[in-house]
Scaffold this motif. Structure first.
Motif, PDB file in Angstrom:
ATOM      1  N   ARG A 155     -17.020 -18.793  -6.192  1.00  0.00           N
ATOM      2  CA  ARG A 155     -17.380 -19.821  -7.171  1.00  0.00           C
ATOM      3  C   ARG A 155     -18.400 -19.287  -8.182  1.00  0.00           C
ATOM      4  NH1 ARG A 155     -15.696 -23.872 -10.227  1.00  0.00           N
ATOM      5  NH2 ARG A 155     -17.137 -25.635 -10.368  1.00  0.00           N
ATOM      6  N   VAL A 156     -19.359 -18.489  -7.726  1.00  0.00           N
ATOM      7  CA  VAL A 156     -20.350 -17.900  -8.627  1.00  0.00           C
ATOM      8  C   VAL A 156     -19.672 -17.035  -9.673  1.00  0.00           C
ATOM      9  CG1 VAL A 156     -22.221 -16.205  -8.772  1.00  0.00           C
ATOM     10  CG2 VAL A 156     -22.321 -18.015  -7.044  1.00  0.00           C
ATOM     11  N   ASP A 157     -18.767 -16.173  -9.234  1.00  0.00           N
ATOM     12  CA  ASP A 157     -18.079 -15.287 -10.179  1.00  0.00           C
ATOM     13  C   ASP A 157     -17.195 -16.084 -11.132  1.00  0.00           C
ATOM     14  OD1 ASP A 157     -19.332 -13.214  -8.950  1.00  0.00           O
ATOM     15  OD2 ASP A 157     -17.533 -12.287  -8.108  1.00  0.00           O
ATOM     16  N   GLU A 158     -16.553 -17.108 -10.599  1.00  0.00           N
ATOM     17  CA  GLU A 158     -15.702 -17.963 -11.429  1.00  0.00           C
ATOM     18  C   GLU A 158     -16.513 -18.619 -12.543  1.00  0.00           C
ATOM     19  OE1 GLU A 158     -13.470 -22.282 -10.968  1.00  0.00           O
ATOM     20  OE2 GLU A 158     -14.064 -21.159  -9.185  1.00  0.00           O
ATOM     21  N   LEU A 159     -17.685 -19.138 -12.198  1.00  0.00           N
ATOM     22  CA  LEU A 159     -18.495 -19.861 -13.175  1.00  0.00           C
ATOM     23  C   LEU A 159     -19.141 -18.917 -14.182  1.00  0.00           C
ATOM     24  CD1 LEU A 159     -20.042 -22.565 -10.873  1.00  0.00           C
ATOM     25  CD2 LEU A 159     -18.592 -22.980 -12.846  1.00  0.00           C
ATOM     26  N   LEU A 160     -19.586 -17.762 -13.737  1.00  0.00           N
ATOM     27  CA  LEU A 160     -20.137 -16.795 -14.687  1.00  0.00           C
ATOM     28  C   LEU A 160     -19.086 -16.407 -15.720  1.00  0.00           C
ATOM     29  CD1 LEU A 160     -22.294 -14.498 -12.359  1.00  0.00           C
ATOM     30  CD2 LEU A 160     -23.116 -16.030 -14.150  1.00  0.00           C
ATOM     31  N   THR A 161     -17.863 -16.213 -15.276  1.00  0.00           N
ATOM     32  CA  THR A 161     -16.777 -15.910 -16.207  1.00  0.00           C
ATOM     33  C   THR A 161     -16.542 -17.078 -17.148  1.00  0.00           C
ATOM     34  OG1 THR A 161     -15.730 -14.467 -14.567  1.00  0.00           O
ATOM     35  CG2 THR A 161     -14.341 -15.252 -16.379  1.00  0.00           C
ATOM     36  N   LEU A 162     -16.589 -18.280 -16.612  1.00  0.00           N
ATOM     37  CA  LEU A 162     -16.327 -19.479 -17.404  1.00  0.00           C
ATOM     38  C   LEU A 162     -17.339 -19.647 -18.532  1.00  0.00           C
ATOM     39  CD1 LEU A 162     -14.302 -21.916 -17.327  1.00  0.00           C
ATOM     40  CD2 LEU A 162     -16.073 -23.173 -16.115  1.00  0.00           C
ATOM     41  N   VAL A 163     -18.609 -19.306 -18.271  1.00  0.00           N
ATOM     42  CA  VAL A 163     -19.648 -19.476 -19.301  1.00  0.00           C
ATOM     43  C   VAL A 163     -19.864 -18.206 -20.128  1.00  0.00           C
ATOM     44  CG1 VAL A 163     -20.827 -21.286 -18.011  1.00  0.00           C
ATOM     45  CG2 VAL A 163     -21.569 -18.899 -17.736  1.00  0.00           C
ATOM     46  N   GLY A 164     -18.977 -17.228 -19.957  1.00  0.00           N
ATOM     47  CA  GLY A 164     -19.010 -16.051 -20.814  1.00  0.00           C
ATOM     48  C   GLY A 164     -19.988 -14.976 -20.400  1.00  0.00           C
ATOM     49  N   GLU A 166     -20.394 -11.705 -17.743  1.00  0.00           N
ATOM     50  CA  GLU A 166     -19.629 -10.831 -16.858  1.00  0.00           C
ATOM     51  C   GLU A 166     -20.287 -10.795 -15.472  1.00  0.00           C
ATOM     52  OE1 GLU A 166     -19.232  -7.747 -15.152  1.00  0.00           O
ATOM     53  OE2 GLU A 166     -17.153  -8.491 -15.101  1.00  0.00           O
ATOM     54  N   PRO A 167     -19.571 -11.222 -14.418  1.00  0.00           N
ATOM     55  CA  PRO A 167     -20.201 -11.315 -13.095  1.00  0.00           C
ATOM     56  C   PRO A 167     -20.843 -10.015 -12.621  1.00  0.00           C
ATOM     57  CG  PRO A 167     -18.096 -12.455 -13.092  1.00  0.00           C
ATOM     58  CD  PRO A 167     -18.179 -11.738 -14.399  1.00  0.00           C
ATOM     59  N   GLY A 168     -20.163  -8.890 -12.805  1.00  0.00           N
ATOM     60  CA  GLY A 168     -20.699  -7.627 -12.334  1.00  0.00           C
ATOM     61  C   GLY A 168     -22.012  -7.256 -12.995  1.00  0.00           C
ATOM     62  N   THR A 169     -22.212  -7.722 -14.227  1.00  0.00           N
ATOM     63  CA  THR A 169     -23.432  -7.418 -14.970  1.00  0.00           C
ATOM     64  C   THR A 169     -24.562  -8.378 -14.645  1.00  0.00           C
ATOM     65  OG1 THR A 169     -22.126  -6.512 -16.796  1.00  0.00           O
ATOM     66  CG2 THR A 169     -24.412  -7.125 -17.289  1.00  0.00           C
ATOM     67  N   PHE A 170     -24.231  -9.663 -14.463  1.00  0.00           N
ATOM     68  CA  PHE A 170     -25.273 -10.686 -14.386  1.00  0.00           C
ATOM     69  C   PHE A 170     -25.523 -11.236 -12.984  1.00  0.00           C
ATOM     70  CE2 PHE A 170     -23.938 -10.709 -18.803  1.00  0.00           C
ATOM     71  CZ  PHE A 170     -25.148 -10.776 -19.471  1.00  0.00           C
ATOM     72  N   ARG A 171     -24.597 -11.074 -12.065  1.00  0.00           N
ATOM     73  CA  ARG A 171     -24.706 -11.718 -10.760  1.00  0.00           C
ATOM     74  C   ARG A 171     -26.031 -11.424 -10.063  1.00  0.00           C
ATOM     75  NH1 ARG A 171     -21.170  -8.807  -8.352  1.00  0.00           N
ATOM     76  NH2 ARG A 171     -19.313  -9.926  -9.084  1.00  0.00           N
ATOM     77  N   VAL A 186     -26.500 -19.738 -17.650  1.00  0.00           N
ATOM     78  CA  VAL A 186     -26.636 -19.777 -16.187  1.00  0.00           C
ATOM     79  C   VAL A 186     -27.005 -21.188 -15.744  1.00  0.00           C
ATOM     80  CG1 VAL A 186     -27.913 -18.888 -14.199  1.00  0.00           C
ATOM     81  CG2 VAL A 186     -27.243 -17.336 -16.044  1.00  0.00           C
ATOM     82  N   GLY A 187     -27.862 -21.856 -16.515  1.00  0.00           N
ATOM     83  CA  GLY A 187     -28.209 -23.240 -16.183  1.00  0.00           C
ATOM     84  C   GLY A 187     -27.003 -24.151 -16.177  1.00  0.00           C
ATOM     85  N   VAL A 188     -26.116 -23.962 -17.152  1.00  0.00           N
ATOM     86  CA  VAL A 188     -24.882 -24.760 -17.181  1.00  0.00           C
ATOM     87  C   VAL A 188     -24.000 -24.408 -15.986  1.00  0.00           C
ATOM     88  CG1 VAL A 188     -22.751 -25.187 -18.469  1.00  0.00           C
ATOM     89  CG2 VAL A 188     -24.939 -25.063 -19.688  1.00  0.00           C
ATOM     90  N   ALA A 189     -23.894 -23.118 -15.674  1.00  0.00           N
ATOM     91  CA  ALA A 189     -23.092 -22.705 -14.516  1.00  0.00           C
ATOM     92  C   ALA A 189     -23.638 -23.316 -13.235  1.00  0.00           C
ATOM     93  CB  ALA A 189     -23.065 -21.179 -14.413  1.00  0.00           C
ATOM     94  N   ARG A 190     -24.967 -23.320 -13.069  1.00  0.00           N
ATOM     95  CA  ARG A 190     -25.564 -23.912 -11.867  1.00  0.00           C
ATOM     96  C   ARG A 190     -25.244 -25.403 -11.781  1.00  0.00           C
ATOM     97  NH1 ARG A 190     -32.010 -23.723 -11.070  1.00  0.00           N
ATOM     98  NH2 ARG A 190     -31.876 -25.142 -12.868  1.00  0.00           N
TER      99      ARG A 190
END
Length: 422
Positions: A155-164, A166-171, A186-190
């Motif tokens: 879900r974390v990776d899905e949402l990071l992708t959704l808000v633009g 890159e999961p590998g960079t920001f996770r 990130v606030g919107v993703a949370r």
């Protein structure tokens, strides 16, 4: 709602948290198997909030109907009750009197913790936990709901992708290493982590620079096209309200709504001198810059799905006189422009004959942006796309020109009514 982008799992029913079988409407809205949740309606009935020793109420007998799946903006100056109203929706502040119904269920009958787990909340400067990674910040509510580690990570990776992002960079980054705009994403993703039907946004972009602010506003509109949440958005910025809001509630002290309408109606027909003064001057230019394509009367060109008989479509094209039609797929998404000459002598289903669509206009695009897109297009008409990129109508330079003339006429009529013109 259509399938969620990324295929993540839906939020679990309240029975996994509270032991109550099935849960209420707000849980059911976010627990359709295999799908992302849409929004639910919110209704405020005679809601009043008076603080001890505070004099007149901060909010007074407020009635407001917020449709499911829309962005409703609470707009007004400081001290008019915007944030108090928002915080009563998720019971961070308890109403003194009145009722708030969420998905038809009275919020007073919902345990506050359970309620907040199904309502996303975004504040200014994101409010991220600085000692936690981006992934850990997003994972807070899913952890409370007992999701598995694998499910949370997905879900974390899905949402990071959704808000633009890159999961590998920001996770695994920490908030201090992010820009203000990235922190807000990130606030919107949370806030979206547990797929809530309702999202509350309290001046979330107010601290951003103008360029970042515009970009993240555009990102929110893109996300809303996919997710169709019920969003209550607080701002004191008129241009932001006009750009984002499906409906705008203009508030005045002490905590009541003086006009509740779509942006174009508020600009062309302000309900009072207070509303007109709050909007400020230049309404005509604002209408062009901020009126959305979906707010004007669109043109209609002949269209058909791929399985329509070519001869039947040819007859429609000949009757229309413009010499072409639009071919849509089964979800009403535009595929090709087909010319009359492509249809002549053709038998059976029209299929995907014609030229591929090379440009389109979103129904939330402003008239100003739409005009620029049309000037750079290689066709006279462009299809307008609504939610889920479904065909909603067509736009040409003439359509925009007619809309501008109608706007000018409404503005002149308004000024005549107010005695500004002789």
């Amino acid at each position: 709602m259509a399938e969620r982008a990324g295929g993540g799992e839906p939020i679990e029913r309240a029975s996994s948290v509270t032991g109550q079988a099935g849960g209420g409407p707000i849980e059911r809205a976010s627990s359709v198997a295999g799908q992302a949740s849409g929004g639910v309606p919110i209704e405020l009935r005679k809601v009043t909030k008076a603080f001890p020793g505070g004099g007149e109420p901060a909010v007074r007998e407020l009635d407001l109907n917020i449709p499911a799946g829309e962005i409703v903006v609470l707009l007004g100056p400081s001290g008019c009750g915007k944030t108090t109203t928002m915080r009563m929706i998720n019971r961070l502040i308890e109403p003194t009197s009145g009722d708030i119904l969420i998905g038809g269920e009275n919020s007073r009958d919902i345990d506050p913790d359970r309620l907040r787990r199904h309502i996303g909340y975004v504040i200014q400067q994101a409010g991220l936990f600085p000692h936690m990674t981006v992934a850990a910040n997003i994972a807070q509510v899913p952890k409370m709901l007992g999701w598995s580690r694998a499910r949370i990570a997905e879900r974390v990776d899905e949402l990071l992708t959704l808000v633009g992002l890159e999961p590998g960079t920001f996770r695994d980054n920490y908030p201090r290493r992010l820009s203000g705009g990235q922190q807000q994403r990130v606030g919107v993703a949370r806030a979206l982590a547990a797929d809530p039907p309702v999202l509350l946004m309290d001046e979330p972009f107010g601290a951003l620079d103008p360029i970042s602010r515009e970009r993240i506003q555009d990102e929110l509109l893109r996300l809303q096209e996919e997710l169709a949440k019920t969003i209550v958005f607080v701002t004191h910025d008129v241009d932001e309200a006009l750009k984002l809001g499906d409906h705008i509630a203009i508030m005045q002290r002490p905590g009541h709504v003086v006009q509740y309408a779509r942006p174009a109606e508020i600009l062309t027909n302000p309900a009072s001198d207070y509303v007109e003064q709050f909007l400020g001057g230049g309404s005509s230019m604002r209408l062009l810059r901020l009126t959305q394509v979906g707010d004007i009367e669109l043109d209609q060109v002949p269209y058909a799905t791929e399985d329509m008989d070519a001869r039947d479509l040819l007859r429609e094209v000949e009757a229309d006189g413009r010499g072409y039609a639009l071919i849509l797929d089964g979800m009403r998404r535009p595929l090709t422009w087909v010319a009359q000459t492509d249809l002549e002598g053709r038998h059976g289903p029209v299929g995907t004959a014609g030229d591929p669509i090379t440009g389109s206009i979103g129904h939330r695009m402003t008239l100003q942006d739409a005009l620029e897109t049309l000037l750079n297009a290689d066709t006279d008409f462009l299809p307008v796309l609504g939610r889920r990129r479904a065909y909603a109508g067509a736009l040409s330079l003439a359509t925009v020109q007619n809309a501008i003339q109608a706007i000018k006429a409404r503005e002149r009529e308004r000024r005549l009514r107010r005695g500004e013109l002789s």
